[in-house]
Write an enzyme that holds these catalytic residues in place. Structure first.
Site, PDB file in Angstrom:
ATOM      1  N   ARG A 232     -49.408  25.817  49.479  1.00 47.61           N
ATOM      2  CA  ARG A 232     -48.611  26.485  48.440  1.00 47.61           C
ATOM      3  C   ARG A 232     -47.874  25.452  47.597  1.00 47.61           C
ATOM      4  NH1 ARG A 232     -48.118  29.278  53.332  1.00 47.61           N
ATOM      5  NH2 ARG A 232     -48.827  31.442  53.253  1.00 47.61           N
TER       6      ARG A 232
ATOM      7  N   ASP B 175     -44.441  36.583  56.149  1.00 40.99           N
ATOM      8  CA  ASP B 175     -44.662  35.796  57.375  1.00 40.99           C
ATOM      9  C   ASP B 175     -44.024  36.503  58.573  1.00 40.99           C
ATOM     10  OD1 ASP B 175     -45.012  32.801  55.788  1.00 40.99           O
ATOM     11  OD2 ASP B 175     -43.820  34.375  54.868  1.00 40.99           O
TER      12      ASP B 175
ATOM     13  N   ARG C  39     -46.184  39.253  59.673  1.00 41.25           N
ATOM     14  CA  ARG C  39     -47.310  38.729  60.474  1.00 41.25           C
ATOM     15  C   ARG C  39     -46.841  38.404  61.896  1.00 41.25           C
ATOM     16  NH1 ARG C  39     -49.052  35.020  55.338  1.00 41.25           N
ATOM     17  NH2 ARG C  39     -50.677  36.409  54.527  1.00 41.25           N
TER      18      ARG C  39
ATOM     19  N   HIS D 253     -41.442  29.581  52.872  1.00 42.18           N
ATOM     20  CA  HIS D 253     -42.660  30.394  52.999  1.00 42.18           C
ATOM     21  C   HIS D 253     -43.798  29.391  52.843  1.00 42.18           C
ATOM     22  CE1 HIS D 253     -45.879  33.209  52.327  1.00 42.18           C
ATOM     23  NE2 HIS D 253     -46.039  32.819  51.072  1.00 42.18           N
TER      24      HIS D 253
HETATM   25  N1  NAD Z   1     -45.000  34.993  48.227  1.00 44.26           N
HETATM   26  C1  NAD Z   1     -46.039  35.400  48.944  1.00 44.26           C
HETATM   27  O1  NAD Z   1     -45.873  35.766  50.129  1.00 44.26           O
HETATM   28  C2  NAD Z   1     -47.400  35.418  48.295  1.00 44.26           C
HETATM   29  C3  NAD Z   1     -48.499  36.009  48.940  1.00 44.26           C
HETATM   30  C4  NAD Z   1     -49.739  36.001  48.283  1.00 44.26           C
HETATM   31  C5  NAD Z   1     -49.863  35.372  47.056  1.00 44.26           C
HETATM   32  N2  NAD Z   1     -48.771  34.790  46.483  1.00 44.26           N
HETATM   33  C6  NAD Z   1     -48.831  34.107  45.199  1.00 44.26           C
HETATM   34  O2  NAD Z   1     -48.864  35.054  44.138  1.00 44.26           O
HETATM   35  C7  NAD Z   1     -49.411  34.401  42.979  1.00 44.26           C
HETATM   36  C8  NAD Z   1     -50.470  35.299  42.365  1.00 44.26           C
HETATM   37  O3  NAD Z   1     -51.582  35.383  43.238  1.00 44.26           O
HETATM   38  P1  NAD Z   1     -52.844  36.276  42.830  1.00 44.26           P
HETATM   39  O4  NAD Z   1     -53.765  36.244  43.987  1.00 44.26           O
HETATM   40  O5  NAD Z   1     -52.402  37.553  42.241  1.00 44.26           O
HETATM   41  O6  NAD Z   1     -53.462  35.369  41.653  1.00 44.26           O
HETATM   42  P2  NAD Z   1     -54.412  35.875  40.462  1.00 44.26           P
HETATM   43  O7  NAD Z   1     -55.068  34.648  39.924  1.00 44.26           O
HETATM   44  O8  NAD Z   1     -55.260  37.005  40.941  1.00 44.26           O
HETATM   45  O9  NAD Z   1     -53.400  36.468  39.394  1.00 44.26           O
HETATM   46  C9  NAD Z   1     -52.495  35.687  38.687  1.00 44.26           C
HETATM   47  C10 NAD Z   1     -52.280  36.372  37.357  1.00 44.26           C
HETATM   48  O10 NAD Z   1     -51.262  35.666  36.643  1.00 44.26           O
HETATM   49  C11 NAD Z   1     -51.630  35.718  35.266  1.00 44.26           C
HETATM   50  N3  NAD Z   1     -50.908  34.682  34.518  1.00 44.26           N
HETATM   51  C12 NAD Z   1     -51.114  33.345  34.537  1.00 44.26           C
HETATM   52  N4  NAD Z   1     -50.258  32.730  33.695  1.00 44.26           N
HETATM   53  C13 NAD Z   1     -49.490  33.692  33.145  1.00 44.26           C
HETATM   54  C14 NAD Z   1     -48.432  33.711  32.195  1.00 44.26           C
HETATM   55  N5  NAD Z   1     -47.981  32.577  31.649  1.00 44.26           N
HETATM   56  N6  NAD Z   1     -47.890  34.883  31.863  1.00 44.26           N
HETATM   57  C15 NAD Z   1     -48.328  36.050  32.395  1.00 44.26           C
HETATM   58  N7  NAD Z   1     -49.336  36.098  33.281  1.00 44.26           N
HETATM   59  C16 NAD Z   1     -49.908  34.946  33.658  1.00 44.26           C
HETATM   60  C17 NAD Z   1     -53.134  35.545  35.268  1.00 44.26           C
HETATM   61  O11 NAD Z   1     -53.720  35.980  34.048  1.00 44.26           O
HETATM   62  C18 NAD Z   1     -53.532  36.390  36.469  1.00 44.26           C
HETATM   63  O12 NAD Z   1     -53.841  37.732  36.097  1.00 44.26           O
HETATM   64  C19 NAD Z   1     -49.957  33.052  43.471  1.00 44.26           C
HETATM   65  O13 NAD Z   1     -49.041  32.020  43.165  1.00 44.26           O
HETATM   66  C20 NAD Z   1     -50.061  33.250  44.982  1.00 44.26           C
HETATM   67  O14 NAD Z   1     -50.002  32.028  45.683  1.00 44.26           O
HETATM   68  C21 NAD Z   1     -47.552  34.817  47.068  1.00 44.26           C
END
Ligand code: NAD
Length: 319
Positions: free
Chosen positions: A93, A153, A156, A180
């Site tokens: 991450r 987490d 999980r 995280h």
């Molecule tokens: N915190 C957590 O527990 C957790 C868990 C899972 C995923 N995540 C994180 O969530 C984030 C998203 O994951 P995902 O699988 O949905 O990714 P994804 O690639 O499916 O979606 C990301 C989206 O963000 C959009 N985007 C990019 N730049 C942008 C901007 N400037 N303005 C508006 N939209 C924008 C993209 O077009 C895309 O639709 C990642 O950073 C991932 O690591 C966090």
């Protein structure tokens, strides 16, 4: 006399990718919002998700799901940010920090322009570093800036413990704290089942077992995202539910104790960092960060986790 017409609950989601769309789906099937606005730099993607969600409207409570732009953040109770790059197989991450910090430097000022009162809920990774950046960029009180932190987490952790012990995960109370990510800390000393510490629970448990395999369970928690991403490319179902639970506690002022990430202001002698500690979450966001009595080794690991997060924050220009 209080109005019998309930106030409309409006949620803006920035980033309609796997996580944003799944979270919107969770909101919808749990009937948690009256209006959901999807905002994404890829407008067609947001439109497609909004259409797909709307086609399910005959099966759920009424909700207005539509695509928008930053001005549509106005009046949102909560603005949830899931926009940005996600980890690819083998990527941590923290590897995402530089790229996603740049994206947040564009997004947060836009949100600020139209919404100064709501709660900002950060989900994008590295969530602790980006929550810290958001707290620094935002003009709102720091209690209104929250990261989803280790809520996932901890879920999980609870699930794996429950599975091992053959009980309902809702009867397991156990927290992962700190980052995280790879330096997260399992709080074994306070983990309990049905109000009973694990060591005491093992005495009353009638199941055949060689004891709780702590190292194995924690490794599975810590490495869960890597395992899922390697198999299906992203994690989004459990995080969608986790974020919807945080939202529930905010909208209903539930005061649920959730390990969300927030600006730490002196707890355990730490400051200038966002990380997760068990936190009372309500309508105003962070109501109280709980400084629970940790074991010495847990405290040491927490300090180590904080130091890693501060180093990464500095590397992307957030002091
Ligand atoms: N915190 C957590 O527990 C957790 C868990 C899972 C995923 N995540 C994180 O969530 C984030 C998203 O994951 P995902 O699988 O949905 O990714 P994804 O690639 O499916 O979606 C990301 C989206 O963000 C959009 N985007 C990019 N730049 C942008 C901007 N400037 N303005 C508006 N939209 C924008 C993209 O077009 C895309 O639709 C990642 O950073 C991932 O690591 C966090």
């Amino acid at each position: 006399m209080e109005s019998i017409v309930a106030r409309s609950r409006r949620i803006a989601i920035i980033g309609a990718g796997a996580v944003g769309a799944t979270f919107a789906y969770a909101l919808m099937i749990r009937g948690q919002a009256d209006e959901i606005v999807l905002i994404d730099v890829n407008r067609a993607k947001a439109e497609g998700e909004a259409m797909d969600l709307r086609h399910g409207l005959p099966f759920v409570r009424p909700v207005d799901v539509h695509v928008g732009d930053y001005p549509d953040c106005a009046g949102a109770d909560i603005v949830v940010i899931t926009a940005g790059a996600a980890s690819k197989p083998g990527e941590s991450r923290l590897d995402l920090a530089g790229r996603n910090a740049e994206i947040f430097r564009q997004i947060v000022p836009q949100v600020e322009r139209y919404n100064a009162e709501g709660i900002l809920l950060v989900v994008t990774n590295p969530v602790d570093v980006l929550t810290y950046l958001t707290a620094r960029l935002s003009g709102r009180p720091v209690n209104k800036v929250i990261g989803s932190g280790t809520v996932l987490d901890s879920a999980r952790f609870r699930y794996l413990l429950a599975d091992h012990c053959g009980v309902d995960p809702r009867n397991v109370h156990a927290h992962i704290i700190g980052e995280h990510g790879d330096s997260e800390v399992p709080v074994w000393s306070l983990a309990n089942i049905a109000g009973t510490r694990l060591t005491d629970y093992c005495v009353v448990c009638q199941r055949e077992c060689d004891g709780i395999p702590k190292d194995e369970i924690f490794a599975q928690v810590r490495d869960a995202a890597y395992e899922v991403i390697q198999r299906k490319g992203s994690t989004h179902h459990a995080i969608g539910l986790a974020v919807s639970s945080i939202v529930e506690s905010i909208l209903r002022d539930q005061h649920s104790v959730l390990p969300v990430s927030s600006l730490i202001q002196g707890e355990y002698g730490l400051e200038n960092v966002c990380l997760s500690l068990p936190t009372v979450v309500g309508r105003e966001g962070v109501v109280q960060v709980l400084e629970l009595p940790l074991a010495e080794d847990e405290l040491e690991s927490l300090r180590h986790s904080a130091a890693i997060l501060q180093e990464v924050a500095r590397s992307v220009g957030v002091e």
